[in-house]
Design a protein around this motif. Sequence first.
Motif, mmCIF file in Angstrom:
data_model
loop_
_atom_site.group_PDB
_atom_site.id
_atom_site.type_symbol
_atom_site.label_atom_id
_atom_site.label_comp_id
_atom_site.label_asym_id
_atom_site.label_seq_id
_atom_site.Cartn_x
_atom_site.Cartn_y
_atom_site.Cartn_z
ATOM 1 N N ASP A 1 0.810 -1.223 0.000
ATOM 2 C CA ASP A 1 0.000 0.000 0.000
ATOM 3 C C ASP A 1 0.841 1.271 0.000
ATOM 4 O OD1 ASP A 1 -2.120 -1.698 0.107
ATOM 5 O OD2 ASP A 1 -2.700 -1.234 2.180
ATOM 6 N N TYR A 2 2.024 1.199 0.572
ATOM 7 C CA TYR A 2 2.855 2.399 0.722
ATOM 8 C C TYR A 2 4.051 2.409 -0.236
ATOM 9 C CZ TYR A 2 0.178 3.853 4.811
ATOM 10 O OH TYR A 2 -0.831 4.263 5.645
ATOM 11 N N THR A 3 4.002 1.580 -1.263
ATOM 12 C CA THR A 3 5.102 1.560 -2.236
ATOM 13 C C THR A 3 5.335 2.961 -2.793
ATOM 14 O OG1 THR A 3 4.611 -0.715 -2.835
ATOM 15 C CG2 THR A 3 5.905 0.537 -4.406
ATOM 16 N N GLY A 4 6.584 3.380 -2.798
ATOM 17 C CA GLY A 4 6.924 4.702 -3.338
ATOM 18 C C GLY A 4 6.719 5.838 -2.355
ATOM 19 N N THR A 5 6.205 5.505 -1.157
ATOM 20 C CA THR A 5 5.936 6.545 -0.158
ATOM 21 C C THR A 5 7.222 6.954 0.550
ATOM 22 O OG1 THR A 5 3.747 5.629 0.252
ATOM 23 C CG2 THR A 5 4.649 7.062 1.957
ATOM 24 N N ARG A 6 7.414 8.251 0.657
ATOM 25 C CA ARG A 6 8.529 8.744 1.468
ATOM 26 C C ARG A 6 7.960 9.113 2.833
ATOM 27 N NH1 ARG A 6 12.604 11.892 -2.022
ATOM 28 N NH2 ARG A 6 13.040 12.880 -0.045
ATOM 29 N N ASP A 7 8.810 9.178 3.809
ATOM 30 C CA ASP A 7 8.410 9.647 5.134
ATOM 31 C C ASP A 7 7.282 8.833 5.759
ATOM 32 O OD1 ASP A 7 10.314 11.738 4.996
ATOM 33 O OD2 ASP A 7 8.904 12.897 3.786
#
Length: 185
Positions: A32-38
């Motif tokens: 779900d958070y692929t590519g998410t920074r921070d």
Amino acid sequence: MRDYHEFLDEILIDEDQLRARVAALGAQISADYTGTRDLLLVCVLKGGVMFLTDLMKHITIPHAIEFMAVSSYGVSVRESSGVAKIDLDVRQPITDCHVIIVEDIIDSGTTLSYIRRLLETRAPASLKICTLLNKPSRRVTPVKVDYVGFEIADKFVFGYGLDLDEMYRNLPFIGVVREGAKWNG
Ligand code: IMP
Ligand code: MG
């Protein structure tokens, strides 16, 4: 201090079930958070600790962790009075962070809705809740939960981070307390 076998009714969720479900939650969060920074996991002390440390091993996205502690003043171990107070707050600004609150169990929902409202005022990029256990039948304050390990019935449980008067958090399974059993004294 009594041996837990004296008041253990049954093992509700054993070590293998916990390991498999926590790994699946970690994989789901990673997807779900692929590519998410921070990405920031905010663990609610103390009950969420064992869940957090196992869960984060299965989250492949780089992330930071923080801790919060709240107290609610209850009339008994089982009933929360609905008053929550922050004893420990996160140590960094969460503005622009993708926050996931990591909690052991949602019962009345009072604690989590309080924490959620507080963190929302700090303008995170997003805010989700991940709880190992959920007791929907006990809900007093509605709270949106995004990730749930297990839905359980209205039984008092302990182990895997959850305590009975601060003890037995170390047990590697979730156990049910026998009806009417005393675990101290
Ligand atoms: P809530 O504010 O009523 O949702 O309370 C949540 C908190 O109550 C959890 O973080 C636990 O610390 C505690 N709690 C609720 N149910 C149980 C249980 O079955 N065993 C141990 N602690 C529980
Ligand atoms: Mg607790």
